[in-house]
Design an enzyme around this catalytic site. Structure first.
Site, PDB file in Angstrom:
ATOM      1  CD  GLU A  86      -1.292   0.691   3.785  1.00 52.16           C
ATOM      2  OE1 GLU A  86      -1.256   1.898   3.736  1.00 52.16           O
ATOM      3  OE2 GLU A  86      -1.715  -0.251   4.411  1.00 52.16           O
ATOM      4  CB  CYS A 120      -2.825  -3.900   6.262  1.00 49.94           C
ATOM      5  SG  CYS A 120      -2.337  -2.315   6.923  1.00 49.94           S
ATOM      6  CB  SER A 212      -8.633   2.259  12.435  1.00 53.49           C
ATOM      7  OG  SER A 212      -7.606   2.327  13.382  1.00 53.49           O
ATOM      8  CG  HIS A 250      -3.129  -6.223  10.098  1.00 51.53           C
ATOM      9  ND1 HIS A 250      -1.827  -5.835   9.756  1.00 51.53           N
ATOM     10  CD2 HIS A 250      -3.784  -5.211  10.517  1.00 51.53           C
ATOM     11  CE1 HIS A 250      -1.624  -4.825   9.502  1.00 51.53           C
ATOM     12  NE2 HIS A 250      -2.811  -4.019   9.778  1.00 51.53           N
ATOM     13  CB  SER A 362      -7.863   0.708   6.813  1.00 44.01           C
ATOM     14  OG  SER A 362      -7.477   0.574   8.275  1.00 44.01           O
TER      15      SER A 362
HETATM   16  C1  COA Z   1      -3.810   3.572  18.211  1.00 45.94           C
HETATM   17  C2  COA Z   1      -3.899   5.097  18.528  1.00 45.94           C
HETATM   18  C3  COA Z   1      -5.189   5.622  18.033  1.00 45.94           C
HETATM   19  C4  COA Z   1      -3.332   5.494  20.021  1.00 45.94           C
HETATM   20  O1  COA Z   1      -3.345   6.782  20.013  1.00 45.94           O
HETATM   21  P1  COA Z   1      -3.978   7.589  21.180  1.00 45.94           P
HETATM   22  O2  COA Z   1      -5.216   8.020  20.923  1.00 45.94           O
HETATM   23  O3  COA Z   1      -3.279   8.935  21.576  1.00 45.94           O
HETATM   24  O4  COA Z   1      -3.564   6.832  22.322  1.00 45.94           O
HETATM   25  P2  COA Z   1      -4.439   6.439  23.598  1.00 45.94           P
HETATM   26  O5  COA Z   1      -4.639   7.581  24.378  1.00 45.94           O
HETATM   27  O6  COA Z   1      -5.741   5.702  23.275  1.00 45.94           O
HETATM   28  O7  COA Z   1      -3.657   5.463  24.186  1.00 45.94           O
HETATM   29  C5  COA Z   1      -3.286   4.244  23.753  1.00 45.94           C
HETATM   30  C6  COA Z   1      -3.342   2.951  24.687  1.00 45.94           C
HETATM   31  O8  COA Z   1      -2.389   3.405  25.637  1.00 45.94           O
HETATM   32  C7  COA Z   1      -2.780   3.435  27.170  1.00 45.94           C
HETATM   33  N1  COA Z   1      -1.844   4.440  27.594  1.00 45.94           N
HETATM   34  C8  COA Z   1      -1.767   5.596  27.598  1.00 45.94           C
HETATM   35  N2  COA Z   1      -0.832   6.210  28.393  1.00 45.94           N
HETATM   36  C9  COA Z   1      -0.447   4.949  29.153  1.00 45.94           C
HETATM   37  C10 COA Z   1       0.713   4.785  30.064  1.00 45.94           C
HETATM   38  N3  COA Z   1       1.411   5.853  30.384  1.00 45.94           N
HETATM   39  N4  COA Z   1       1.089   3.475  30.326  1.00 45.94           N
HETATM   40  C11 COA Z   1       0.233   2.486  29.922  1.00 45.94           C
HETATM   41  N5  COA Z   1      -0.598   2.732  29.299  1.00 45.94           N
HETATM   42  C12 COA Z   1      -0.985   3.935  28.305  1.00 45.94           C
HETATM   43  C13 COA Z   1      -4.167   3.766  27.034  1.00 45.94           C
HETATM   44  O9  COA Z   1      -5.006   3.554  28.113  1.00 45.94           O
HETATM   45  C14 COA Z   1      -4.444   3.067  25.548  1.00 45.94           C
HETATM   46  O10 COA Z   1      -4.861   1.798  25.967  1.00 45.94           O
HETATM   47  P3  COA Z   1      -6.243   0.951  25.763  1.00 45.94           P
HETATM   48  O11 COA Z   1      -6.700   1.161  24.088  1.00 45.94           O
HETATM   49  O12 COA Z   1      -6.029  -0.173  26.119  1.00 45.94           O
HETATM   50  O13 COA Z   1      -7.286   2.090  26.518  1.00 45.94           O
HETATM   51  C15 COA Z   1      -2.768   5.810  17.464  1.00 45.94           C
HETATM   52  O14 COA Z   1      -1.586   5.487  17.637  1.00 45.94           O
HETATM   53  C16 COA Z   1      -3.119   5.573  15.809  1.00 45.94           C
HETATM   54  O15 COA Z   1      -4.316   5.884  15.404  1.00 45.94           O
HETATM   55  N6  COA Z   1      -2.327   4.521  15.352  1.00 45.94           N
HETATM   56  C17 COA Z   1      -2.590   3.817  13.950  1.00 45.94           C
HETATM   57  C18 COA Z   1      -3.820   3.238  13.983  1.00 45.94           C
HETATM   58  C19 COA Z   1      -3.839   2.341  12.760  1.00 45.94           C
HETATM   59  O16 COA Z   1      -2.605   1.447  12.458  1.00 45.94           O
HETATM   60  N7  COA Z   1      -4.823   1.956  12.016  1.00 45.94           N
HETATM   61  C20 COA Z   1      -4.935   0.821  11.056  1.00 45.94           C
HETATM   62  C21 COA Z   1      -5.529  -0.161  11.910  1.00 45.94           C
HETATM   63  S1  COA Z   1      -5.683  -1.548  10.639  1.00 45.94           S
END
Ligand code: COA
Length: 471
Positions: A86, A120, A212, A250, A362
């Protein structure tokens, strides 16, 4: 030559990932997020990335050459080549055509197949195409080759730590040690804007991270339901998590894999399946009346099901997570890096085992399918595949970049994306012998690659450096 390939599947695998990486713990400090957010919160340990001398084409050239060398496959024996990716470097010319350079040199231009793209999922589409070809009347008796290659990079922000880069090459043939159980497949395909790349001037996706995650889990539920129905129709008994030895997902980041397996466990609970013991039934009972939508939003359910599924996760999923945690999301290659991790960890003890695979792209496209693992005939045996990929060594010899240098590298690539008329540094000091690298993009956007002298080798090989004759 047989007219149809029996027990078609994966005969051999090679994985290549750049030797440059950044530790997630250091990235947390650099990005100023709370300690543990990337390592515990996302479950990631380290992330590989391409520097300016590597890209999806160089990585796939390296993976294919190395696979052919290690197993002493004559390039003339390849009859089909399919690529999943991709990462867009050209809107028309396929990655497959770049790889044809390897085969043209040997006088083989008679190779069908092009690229498959949908986030993916492209690697799975490519693999299915290849296996279907082998099982059809079009098969001419030669091997198929499937390549998954991606460089996952994100703009500054929460998604950036979920990048990664790798290429996987898989040799497809009959009487394989890794055979597809095609009849059980279940798919779920729909329209969603969870992650997409509408800006053709940028390598970065537009991503709605939370959406996602819900799309992924919805697709997982739907695929699992269909997979179970198909299994039960053919096998005449209920499918539960007990019916497979391992589950590979994945893996955009490991936390989603933990949540996914817990979700399957919750599905088994709702289906009264044998994998859920009395203790777990007690823990999940309070959630049995939630609507489907409510169940995706319930943090309490997420926590309870992850906790209840933990012993089974450790047994059936954890051995698949090594590479995805260490190198990050490699998009089309991600699911196959999970399979590679499993073979690396368990090699010949996998004989007779079933592995359930969940592929998600996605947009969205998803399939759950299963693989049956056999002894295989030398050199295409599970233990040879495990040794030849040489994963522990490849992970060990990587060079850790401080986060500042990683960000600088991304900035350089950002500025160069879609550009022409430049030469790279041609600095190959960090690359292993036999690695391909980008040297130049000329004024007509044509890309040029060179190979660092030496053999890619690196496997557990005989003294000739190949898998083919050694025992
Ligand atoms: C995944 C994603 C949304 C996370 O970003 P974010 O919104 O800033 O992160 P969050 O605040 O939800 O934190 C992520 C996780 O870490 C945890 N966390 C945050 N701070 C933490 C800390 N200090 N210690 C431990 N865990 C922590 C949160 O509780 C959360 O866990 P949970 O999902 O079990 O609740 C972001 O990285 C993203 O968009 N990634 C790409 C997604 C992707 O690849 N999509 C395609 C899918 S196929």
């Amino acid at each position: 030559m047989a007219s149809y390939g029996k027990n078609a599947g994966i005969l051999a695998m090679e994985i290549y990932f750049p030797p440059t990486c950044v530790q997630q713990e250091e990235l947390e400090a650099h990005d100023g997020v709370s300690k543990g957010k990337y390592t515990i919160g996302l479950g990631q340990e380290c992330m590989t990335f391409c520097t300016e001398v590597e890209d999806i084409i160089s990585m796939s050239l390296t993976a294919v050459t190395s696979l052919l060398e290690k197993y002493e496959i004559d390039p003339k024996q390849i009859g089909r080549m399919e690529v999943g990716s991709e990462t867009v470097l050209d809107k028309s010319k396929s990655i497959k055509t770049f790889l044809m350079q390897i085969f043209e040199e040997c006088g083989n231009t008679d190779i069908e197949g092009v690229d498959s793209t949908n986030a993916c999922y492209g690697g799975t589409a490519a693999l299915f195409n290849c296996v279907n070809w082998m099982e059809s009347s079009s098969w001419d008796g030669r091997y198929g080759l499937v390549i998954c290659t991606d460089s996952a990079v994100y703009a500054e922000g929460p998604a950036r730590p979920t990048g990664g880069a790798a290429a996987i090459a898989m040799l497809v043939g009959p009487d394989a040690p890794i055979v597809f159980e095609n009849k059980f497949r279940g798919s779920h395909m729909a329209h969603a804007y969870d992650f997409y790349k509408p800006n053709l001037a940028s390598a970065y996706p537009v991503v709605d991270g939370k959406l996602s995650q819900t799309c992924y889990l919805t697709a997982l539920d739907s695929c699992y339901k269909r997979f179970c129905i198909n299994y039960e129709k053919i096998q005449g008994k209920q499918f539960s998590l007990n019916e497979a030895n391992f589950f590979a997902f994945h893996s955009p980041y490991n936390k989603l894999v933990q949540k996914s397996f817990a979700r399957l466990f919750f599905n088994d609970f709702l289906r009264n399946a044998s994998s859920v013991d009395e203790d777990a039934v007690g823990k999940l009972a309070p959630f049995s009346t939630l609507s489907k939508d409510e169940s995706y939003q319930s943090r309490d359910l997420e926590k309870a099901s992850q906790q209840a599924a933990k012993p089974l996760y450790d047994e059936k999923v954890q051995p698949t997570t090594l590479i995805p945690k260490q190198i990050g999301n490699t998009y089309t290659a991600s699911l196959y890096t999970a399979l590679a991790s499993l073979i690396h960890n368990k090699h010949s003890s996998l004989v007779g085992n079933r592995v359930v695979m969940f592929s998600y792209g996605s947009g969205l496209t998803a399939t759950m399918f299963s693989l049956k693992l056999n002894e295989g005939r030398h050199p295409f045996s599970l233990s040879n595949i495990g040794m030849a990929m040489n994963i522990a060594e490849k992970l060990k010899v990587r060079h850790e970049f401080p986060p500042g240098k990683f960000v600088e590298t991304l900035e350089l690539m950002e500025n160069r994306y879609g550009d022409r008329d430049f030469v790279t540094s041609k600095d190959t000091s960090l690359l292993a012998p036999g690695t391909y690298y980008l040297t130049e993009v000329d004024s007509m956007y044509r890309r040029f690659y060179a190979k660092k002298p030496g053999s890619s080798g690196g496997g557990t090989t005989n003294h000739h450096g190949s898998m083919a004759n050694g025992h």
